[in-house]
Scaffold this motif. Structure first.
Motif, short mmCIF file in Angstrom:
data_model
loop_
_atom_site.label_atom_id
_atom_site.label_comp_id
_atom_site.label_asym_id
_atom_site.label_seq_id
_atom_site.Cartn_x
_atom_site.Cartn_y
_atom_site.Cartn_z
N HIS A 8 2.91 -4.07 3.70
CA HIS A 8 4.36 -4.36 2.97
C HIS A 8 4.57 -3.43 1.82
O HIS A 8 3.52 -3.22 1.25
CB HIS A 8 4.18 -5.90 2.47
CG HIS A 8 5.48 -6.30 1.37
ND1 HIS A 8 6.64 -6.46 2.08
CD2 HIS A 8 5.27 -6.57 0.27
CE1 HIS A 8 7.32 -6.72 0.90
NE2 HIS A 8 6.69 -6.89 -0.18
N GLU A 9 5.89 -2.97 1.67
CA GLU A 9 6.14 -1.90 0.88
C GLU A 9 6.12 -2.74 -0.62
O GLU A 9 6.76 -3.70 -0.81
CB GLU A 9 7.35 -1.47 1.17
CG GLU A 9 7.55 -0.50 2.45
CD GLU A 9 6.52 0.71 2.35
OE1 GLU A 9 6.60 1.49 1.43
OE2 GLU A 9 5.69 0.94 3.10
N THR A 10 5.42 -1.89 -1.65
CA THR A 10 5.70 -2.55 -2.86
C THR A 10 6.65 -1.93 -3.96
O THR A 10 6.96 -2.04 -4.82
CB THR A 10 4.21 -2.20 -3.62
OG1 THR A 10 4.08 -0.85 -3.67
CG2 THR A 10 3.29 -3.01 -2.68
N ALA A 11 7.32 -0.64 -3.30
CA ALA A 11 8.20 0.18 -4.24
C ALA A 11 9.47 -0.74 -4.44
O ALA A 11 9.88 -1.40 -3.47
CB ALA A 11 8.57 1.43 -3.64
N ASP A 78 1.54 0.70 -4.58
CA ASP A 78 1.28 0.88 -5.90
C ASP A 78 -0.28 0.05 -6.57
O ASP A 78 -0.58 0.23 -7.54
CB ASP A 78 2.33 -0.16 -6.81
CG ASP A 78 2.13 -1.77 -6.37
OD1 ASP A 78 1.44 -1.97 -5.77
OD2 ASP A 78 3.49 -2.12 -6.92
N ASP A 79 -1.10 -0.20 -5.37
CA ASP A 79 -2.26 -0.46 -5.48
C ASP A 79 -3.40 0.49 -4.88
O ASP A 79 -4.27 0.05 -4.08
CB ASP A 79 -2.65 -1.87 -5.04
CG ASP A 79 -2.00 -2.19 -3.49
OD1 ASP A 79 -1.65 -1.39 -3.07
OD2 ASP A 79 -2.34 -3.36 -3.03
N ILE A 80 -3.06 1.34 -5.24
CA ILE A 80 -4.01 2.64 -4.38
C ILE A 80 -5.54 2.47 -4.92
O ILE A 80 -6.47 2.64 -4.01
CB ILE A 80 -3.67 4.14 -5.17
CG1 ILE A 80 -2.29 4.54 -4.63
CG2 ILE A 80 -4.79 5.34 -4.77
CD1 ILE A 80 -1.61 5.68 -5.16
N ALA A 81 -5.83 1.77 -5.98
CA ALA A 81 -6.98 1.36 -6.46
C ALA A 81 -7.86 0.42 -5.48
O ALA A 81 -9.08 0.44 -5.35
CB ALA A 81 -7.39 0.99 -7.93
#
Length: 374
Positions: A8-11, A78-81
């Motif tokens: 799911h896209e977070t932007a 937005d949660d690359i970590a």
């Protein structure tokens, strides 16, 4: 069996999804397992039931991260970590615009592949060309949005109440988005002119039936098929010439972008002040118009409506997601022709889109940027 995950896209304001049920069916034919995050396609009107019917499994975001070998996105999450090391992330990651993202992904141990690095000069890469497919959608929507904002008619109308003249529309930039904006505005009945600093693009404008606005100074194509930035003197001369021409038009749509660089200013404050009240300027390039801001619509003190719309393809999510999903499937098919993932650094297409691998940034242009920063 290789598992491909769809996130799911977070932007913010992003309504597209990286794979549609149609794409699931195509990947399943390769013997690939497809795992879709719950609700991944809901903003594009693709529900979980449709994905399941096409052969996908539905799971939570954490499950998609844990069990997928390849992760598909439109824009960077937005949660690359949270990305596990060893995963392959495929999307329009804009690493040239955000080199720090490439470094972060490399440090995370992620292999990143960015569709917006695809060389347009390679004919076999055309089915994977997401920039083209999304620009086509954006150009179409730009013409519709400009027509909605304009206070008059686009076509000439002859009625019992009199005759309304057609709108004079100018499209700046004749790449894929610009040509689609020209074609759509012409279908709506406007009198359309197009301008591009590239000589080859001027022929493309003429081929649509639109008039070509010719100004002094012509640039060149980049070697990869994209426009290059103009030198400072060239840009100043272009801006001055455009400022003299723009006030003749009712609607101006700007589409100029430079990969990895700042969008060129095409419509100055002087040009805006000289336009007639009620005129509309739509900035699709993101930075082409003085004072424009993304996802905003403002009216200047002189009565000109300025619309900042750099991500219009996201507002046509069904068509945009379907086209993007097919681009992704075409790329994934080259990475796993027999259902098993194999990235070939010697393959010219794969090498062109490979951002980072084995903990290091590997794309030549990004490595140059790294050296310049250091």
């Amino acid at each position: 069996m290789t598992t491909v995950g769809v996130l799911h896209e977070t932007a913010g304001r992003e309504r597209r999804v990286a794979l549609t049920p149609d794409g699931v069916t195509r990947l399943r034919r390769l013997g690939v397992r497809v795992l879709v995050e719950t609700g991944a396609g809901r903003h594009a009107w693709f529900d979980d039931a449709g994905y399941a019917a096409a052969g996908a499994e539905i799971g939570a975001r954490s499950q998609v991260y844990d069990e997928s070998d390849v992760l598909l996105v439109v824009r960077p999450p937005d949660d690359i970590a949270a990305l596990p090391a060893g995963r392959v992330l495929i999307g329009m990651l804009d690493p040239l615009g955000d080199p720090a993202l490439a470094e972060a992904l490399a440090a995370q141990g992620v292999t990143a592949i960015s569709l917006d690095l695809l060389p347009r000069t390679l004919s076999r890469a055309q089915p994977m060309d997401a920039l083209t497919s999304q620009a086509n959608v954006a150009g179409y929507k730009a013409a519709l949005l400009a027509a909605e904002a304009y206070g008059g008619f686009f076509p000439m109308l002859v009625t019992a109440a009199g005759t309304s003249r057609p709108a004079q529309v100018l499209v700046l930039g004749a790449g894929v988005a610009g040509l689609q904006a020209i074609a759509t505005a012409r279908r709506l009945g406007a009198l359309v002119s197009g301008y591009d600093v590239r000589e080859a693009a001027q022929a493309d404008i003429a081929s649509t039936g639109a008039s070509v606005l010719r100004l002094a100074g012509a640039g060149q194509n980049g070697g990869d098929g994209y426009a290059r930035g103009l030198a400072e003197e060239e840009a100043a001369a272009q801006l001055s010439a455009l400022a003299a021409a723009i006030p003749r038009f009712d609607v101006v749509i700007t589409t100029a972008k430079v990969p990895g660089g700042r969008a060129p200013l095409l419509v100055s404050e002087d040009a805006l002040r000289a336009m007639r009240p009620g005129s509309v300027v739509l900035d699709l390039g993101g930075g082409n118009v003085a004072g424009s801001a993304a996802d905003t619509r403002t009216v200047t003190e002189h009565g000109v409506t300025v619309i900042g719309a750099p991500n219009l393809s996201a507002t046509v999510p069904v068509a945009a997601s379907t086209a993007y999903g097919r681009n992704v499937v075409a790329l994934v098919s080259t990475l796993m022709p027999e259902g098993r993932l194999h990235i070939d650094g010697a393959d010219e297409v794969q090498a062109a889109v490979l951002v980072c691998r084995d903990g290091a940034v590997v794309h030549p242009r990004l490595r140059e940027i790294e050296r310049e920063i250091r």
